[in-house]
Motif scaffolding. Structure first.
Motif, PDB file in Angstrom:
ATOM      1  N   ALA A  24       0.722  -1.234   0.127  1.00 41.92           N
ATOM      2  CA  ALA A  24      -0.131   0.021   0.091  1.00 41.92           C
ATOM      3  C   ALA A  24       0.752   1.121  -0.005  1.00 41.92           C
ATOM      4  O   ALA A  24       0.641   2.329  -0.707  1.00 41.92           O
ATOM      5  CB  ALA A  24      -0.925   0.029   1.268  1.00 41.92           C
ATOM      6  N   THR A  25       1.959   1.145   0.904  1.00 44.16           N
ATOM      7  CA  THR A  25       2.852   2.245   0.561  1.00 44.16           C
ATOM      8  C   THR A  25       3.404   2.599  -0.653  1.00 44.16           C
ATOM      9  O   THR A  25       3.487   3.812  -1.085  1.00 44.16           O
ATOM     10  CB  THR A  25       3.702   1.986   1.581  1.00 44.16           C
ATOM     11  N   ALA A  26       3.886   1.568  -1.295  1.00 47.06           N
ATOM     12  CA  ALA A  26       4.413   1.589  -2.664  1.00 47.06           C
ATOM     13  C   ALA A  26       3.205   2.319  -3.692  1.00 47.06           C
ATOM     14  O   ALA A  26       3.582   3.343  -4.541  1.00 47.06           O
ATOM     15  CB  ALA A  26       4.890   0.149  -3.367  1.00 47.06           C
ATOM     16  N   SER A  27       2.098   2.017  -3.464  1.00 47.14           N
ATOM     17  CA  SER A  27       1.167   2.493  -4.221  1.00 47.14           C
ATOM     18  C   SER A  27       0.818   3.831  -4.004  1.00 47.14           C
ATOM     19  O   SER A  27       0.398   4.591  -5.005  1.00 47.14           O
ATOM     20  CB  SER A  27      -0.375   1.694  -4.406  1.00 47.14           C
ATOM     21  N   ALA A  28       0.757   4.306  -2.640  1.00 42.74           N
ATOM     22  CA  ALA A  28       0.433   5.790  -2.346  1.00 42.74           C
ATOM     23  C   ALA A  28       1.642   6.478  -2.927  1.00 42.74           C
ATOM     24  O   ALA A  28       1.142   7.686  -3.382  1.00 42.74           O
ATOM     25  CB  ALA A  28       0.514   5.648  -0.837  1.00 42.74           C
ATOM     26  N   ALA A  29       3.037   6.100  -2.881  1.00 40.33           N
ATOM     27  CA  ALA A  29       4.134   6.862  -3.541  1.00 40.33           C
ATOM     28  C   ALA A  29       3.696   6.960  -5.117  1.00 40.33           C
ATOM     29  O   ALA A  29       3.951   8.134  -5.582  1.00 40.33           O
ATOM     30  CB  ALA A  29       5.018   6.281  -3.146  1.00 40.33           C
ATOM     31  N   ARG A  30       3.222   5.987  -5.751  1.00 38.47           N
ATOM     32  CA  ARG A  30       3.028   6.115  -7.036  1.00 38.47           C
ATOM     33  C   ARG A  30       1.644   6.981  -7.491  1.00 38.47           C
ATOM     34  O   ARG A  30       1.882   7.528  -8.557  1.00 38.47           O
ATOM     35  CB  ARG A  30       2.621   4.705  -7.479  1.00 38.47           C
ATOM     36  N   CYS A  31       1.067   7.172  -6.428  1.00 33.79           N
ATOM     37  CA  CYS A  31      -0.193   8.002  -6.780  1.00 33.79           C
ATOM     38  C   CYS A  31      -0.209   9.118  -6.369  1.00 33.79           C
ATOM     39  O   CYS A  31      -1.357   9.979  -5.826  1.00 33.79           O
ATOM     40  CB  CYS A  31      -1.572   7.048  -6.322  1.00 33.79           C
ATOM     41  N   ASP A  32       1.109   9.892  -6.107  1.00 30.57           N
ATOM     42  CA  ASP A  32       1.258  11.134  -5.277  1.00 30.57           C
ATOM     43  C   ASP A  32       1.303  12.400  -6.323  1.00 30.57           C
ATOM     44  O   ASP A  32       1.965  13.329  -6.072  1.00 30.57           O
ATOM     45  CB  ASP A  32       2.443  11.329  -4.319  1.00 30.57           C
ATOM     46  N   LEU A  58      -0.702  -8.318 -12.579  1.00 24.16           N
ATOM     47  CA  LEU A  58       0.026  -8.470 -11.319  1.00 24.16           C
ATOM     48  C   LEU A  58       1.205  -9.423 -11.676  1.00 24.16           C
ATOM     49  O   LEU A  58       1.037 -10.352 -12.379  1.00 24.16           O
ATOM     50  CB  LEU A  58      -0.837  -9.242 -10.277  1.00 24.16           C
ATOM     51  N   PRO A  59       2.277  -8.772 -11.068  1.00 24.69           N
ATOM     52  CA  PRO A  59       3.777  -9.499 -11.619  1.00 24.69           C
ATOM     53  C   PRO A  59       3.556 -10.918 -10.936  1.00 24.69           C
ATOM     54  O   PRO A  59       3.864 -11.938 -11.525  1.00 24.69           O
ATOM     55  CB  PRO A  59       4.727  -8.839 -11.116  1.00 24.69           C
ATOM     56  N   GLN A  60       2.858 -11.010  -9.723  1.00 21.76           N
ATOM     57  CA  GLN A  60       2.600 -12.496  -8.835  1.00 21.76           C
ATOM     58  C   GLN A  60       1.675 -12.038  -7.835  1.00 21.76           C
ATOM     59  O   GLN A  60       1.298 -10.884  -7.733  1.00 21.76           O
ATOM     60  CB  GLN A  60       3.776 -13.043  -8.297  1.00 21.76           C
ATOM     61  N   LEU A  61       1.124 -12.979  -7.274  1.00 20.28           N
ATOM     62  CA  LEU A  61       0.149 -12.676  -6.121  1.00 20.28           C
ATOM     63  C   LEU A  61       0.717 -12.859  -5.035  1.00 20.28           C
ATOM     64  O   LEU A  61       0.741 -13.994  -4.251  1.00 20.28           O
ATOM     65  CB  LEU A  61      -1.102 -13.540  -6.504  1.00 20.28           C
ATOM     66  N   ASP A  62       1.023 -11.972  -4.454  1.00 22.13           N
ATOM     67  CA  ASP A  62       1.588 -12.109  -3.036  1.00 22.13           C
ATOM     68  C   ASP A  62       1.175 -10.705  -2.164  1.00 22.13           C
ATOM     69  O   ASP A  62       0.429 -10.127  -2.756  1.00 22.13           O
ATOM     70  CB  ASP A  62       3.229 -12.106  -2.824  1.00 22.13           C
ATOM     71  N   ALA A  63       1.308 -10.654  -0.727  1.00 24.36           N
ATOM     72  CA  ALA A  63       0.722  -9.579   0.019  1.00 24.36           C
ATOM     73  C   ALA A  63       1.244  -8.008  -0.671  1.00 24.36           C
ATOM     74  O   ALA A  63       0.402  -7.342  -0.472  1.00 24.36           O
ATOM     75  CB  ALA A  63       1.212  -9.626   1.411  1.00 24.36           C
ATOM     76  N   HIS A  64       2.333  -8.139  -1.001  1.00 30.58           N
ATOM     77  CA  HIS A  64       2.854  -6.734  -1.678  1.00 30.58           C
ATOM     78  C   HIS A  64       1.985  -6.335  -2.646  1.00 30.58           C
ATOM     79  O   HIS A  64       1.554  -5.124  -2.745  1.00 30.58           O
ATOM     80  CB  HIS A  64       4.591  -6.818  -1.689  1.00 30.58           C
ATOM     81  N   VAL A  65       1.817  -7.132  -3.434  1.00 31.64           N
ATOM     82  CA  VAL A  65       1.147  -6.743  -4.742  1.00 31.64           C
ATOM     83  C   VAL A  65      -0.356  -6.487  -4.284  1.00 31.64           C
ATOM     84  O   VAL A  65      -0.949  -5.638  -5.035  1.00 31.64           O
ATOM     85  CB  VAL A  65       1.336  -7.787  -5.783  1.00 31.64           C
ATOM     86  N   LEU A  66      -1.041  -7.457  -3.441  1.00 29.12           N
ATOM     87  CA  LEU A  66      -2.210  -7.407  -3.178  1.00 29.12           C
ATOM     88  C   LEU A  66      -2.466  -5.924  -2.318  1.00 29.12           C
ATOM     89  O   LEU A  66      -3.413  -5.441  -2.689  1.00 29.12           O
ATOM     90  CB  LEU A  66      -2.724  -8.456  -2.506  1.00 29.12           C
ATOM     91  N   GLY A  67      -1.422  -5.615  -1.494  1.00 26.83           N
ATOM     92  CA  GLY A  67      -1.559  -4.323  -0.862  1.00 26.83           C
ATOM     93  C   GLY A  67      -1.688  -3.043  -1.901  1.00 26.83           C
ATOM     94  O   GLY A  67      -2.350  -2.164  -1.686  1.00 26.83           O
ATOM     95  N   GLN A  68      -0.767  -3.074  -3.126  1.00 31.18           N
ATOM     96  CA  GLN A  68      -0.884  -2.156  -3.947  1.00 31.18           C
ATOM     97  C   GLN A  68      -2.353  -2.010  -4.538  1.00 31.18           C
ATOM     98  O   GLN A  68      -2.794  -1.097  -4.997  1.00 31.18           O
ATOM     99  CB  GLN A  68       0.077  -2.505  -5.090  1.00 31.18           C
ATOM    100  N   LEU A  69      -2.737  -3.214  -4.846  1.00 32.78           N
ATOM    101  CA  LEU A  69      -4.295  -3.495  -5.628  1.00 32.78           C
ATOM    102  C   LEU A  69      -5.120  -2.675  -4.863  1.00 32.78           C
ATOM    103  O   LEU A  69      -6.057  -1.887  -5.296  1.00 32.78           O
ATOM    104  CB  LEU A  69      -4.551  -4.903  -5.885  1.00 32.78           C
ATOM    105  N   ILE A  70      -5.256  -2.922  -3.273  1.00 38.61           N
ATOM    106  CA  ILE A  70      -6.312  -2.639  -2.423  1.00 38.61           C
ATOM    107  C   ILE A  70      -6.080  -0.991  -2.445  1.00 38.61           C
ATOM    108  O   ILE A  70      -7.106  -0.021  -2.347  1.00 38.61           O
ATOM    109  CB  ILE A  70      -6.103  -3.113  -1.105  1.00 38.61           C
TER     110      ILE A  70
END
Length: 456
Positions: free
Chosen positions: A244-252, A402-414
């Motif tokens: 989610a942190t990575a996604s937030a930075a990407r959407c800034d 999705l590059p793969q389905l793990d917690a980090h990627v799912l946090g990005q999606l959420i």
């Protein structure tokens, strides 16, 4: 087409960013049913204003109006307490999680997405109770051993009727079968100060974790609401927050071209208000994201299904679908129904497991195109074919890979979907956090239980 050498496991891709392809939302791909890029460009000033508004309303951490967009920054401070309670829950064989709507859907979706069909060792089985169904609850209790069962009751308000009545049944079951030790089998997740559940936790000394008061239920999966049961089940909750942190930075950024959540919101808003696209279908080609579609449906519908200042309806009707299953149940309607649809596909690069299609001579003669193929090759071909026919019929669509389905990627999606939802609400000029029509229904249900309601 994505292919791999036979019997070779996919390489790990943890931490890589999901990819978003919006090209088929525009007229260049789908013709008149899409959006001219000039119309998105013409919205640049409004998008900058909306982004600035979100930035301002995020100020203040968990006390901010948009506290739900600060969870990736604030919840790491609470992880030690959450993980400590999760460790206690792992002493049980079964955990019953009671909640409804946002109090359950997020955790259910994440757990399904990351389970890959294999229960993690040394973690309890999670049983989610949401809908009120006496037969379902009766059968569940008949299968459980109260000595090895914990109960987690989740309600932001602390008084959600559907949650309360089922928790009362579980509390009574524990008291009758465990006696004084029943207290040690119960956990509460609710408002930190008020409500029936908070008072109960205080009076009886029950283990309890807070729901940030300014985070609505449908935005709460990255709070203790979702993180406690997920941690008990062995999910990497730190990875979820890091994603989610990575996604937030990407959407800034205030421009659609560099902020994917802002572009998604703008496209949905413009295609609805200027091209009459009233239905938004989410169709993952990943079976374990089936419940993610349900989570998206509540997030989008409850946040955006309201009236604008001029009385016109905001939001599109969210419809979850699943590839390839719904090619055989809904695709015909999608293709030849009124042209008021737009689609979001979710695809996957690397699967956790590879299963090759075994062919003897007879089956190879019948299915020569399957020679050397694995199951994921077949699913990928189905996805690409469906996306192409949807595009050929002129329906705007985007693809999230999705590059793969793990917690980090799912946090990005959420995080991506939560931000896009809030941006969209502001573009419509409505509050994406409230739910006035739902609240009126709750009040009427209570009136019926009191025998005070008028009408059928």
């Amino acid at each position: 087409m994505h292919t791999e050498h036979k019997n070779k496991s996919p390489a790990p891709l943890s931490g890589k960013a999901l990819r978003i392809d919006t090209s088929a939302m525009y007229t260049g791909a789908v013709g008149a049913g899409g959006l001219p890029r000039a119309e998105l460009d013409g919205l640049a000033g409004e998008l900058a204003r909306v982004h600035e508004l979100v930035t301002r309303r995020r100020q203040g951490g968990l006390d901010a109006e948009y506290a739900s967009l600060n969870l990736h920054e604030e919840l790491p401070k609470s992880l030690t307490a959450i993980e400590a309670e999760a460790a206690r829950l792992r002493a049980f064989a079964d955990v019953v999680v009671i909640g409804i709507g946002g109090s359950n859907l997020g955790a259910m979706a994440v757990l399904q997405a990351l389970a890959h069909g294999d229960r993690k060792p040394d973690t309890p089985r999670l049983h989610f109770l949401d809908n009120i169904d006496p037969d379902f609850l009766h059968d569940l209790l008949a299968r459980l051993d109260s000595a090895r069962t914990a109960v987690v009751a989740i309600s932001k308000s602390g008084g959600t009727v559907e949650t309360a009545v089922q928790y009362l049944v579980l509390r009574d079951w524990l008291r009758r079968t465990r006696g004084p030790s029943a207290r040690d089998h119960q956990w509460i997740v609710t408002d930190p100060q008020q409500g029936w559940l908070r008072a109960l936790a205080r009076d009886e000394g029950l283990a309890a974790l807070p729901v940030p008061p300014r985070v609505g239920g449908r935005y709460s999966v990255l709070t203790a609401v979702g993180l406690l049961p997920l941690a008990a089940a062995g999910v990497d909750i730190r990875g979820l927050l890091e994603g989610a942190t990575a996604s937030a930075a990407r959407c800034d950024a205030p421009q659609a071209g560099t902020n994917p959540a802002l572009e998604m919101a703008a496209l949905y808003f413009l295609l609805h208000t200027r091209r009459n696209k009233r239905v938004s279908v989410l169709m993952p080609y990943i079976h374990s994201l089936r419940l993610f579609g349900d989570w998206y449906r509540q997030l989008w519908a409850e946040s955006l299904g309201k009236r604008r200042a001029d009385g016109t309806p905001a939001g599109t009707l969210p419809v979850p679908a699943l590839g390839a299953v719904d090619q055989h149940s809904q695709l015909q309607m999608y293709l030849e129904s009124p042209r008021d649809l737009m689609f979001a596909f979710i695809a996957l690069d690397a699967w956790a497991h590879r299963i090759d299609v075994p062919l003897d001579d007879a089956s190879r003669a019948a299915f020569p195109f399957l020679d050397g193929r694995a199951l994921h090759d077949v699913l990928d071909a189905e996805f690409r074919a469906t996306r192409q026919v949807i595009t050929d019929y002129g329906h705007p669509n985007l693809t999230i890979t999705l590059p793969q389905l793990d917690a980090h990627v799912l946090g990005q999606l959420i995080d991506l979907y939560q931000r896009a939802t809030i941006y969209a609400g502001l573009l419509y000029g409505i509050d994406p956090l409230d739910q006035p029509a739902v609240e009126s229904g709750k009040r009427l249900a209570i009136a019926h239980l009191r025998g005070e309601a008028k009408g059928p």
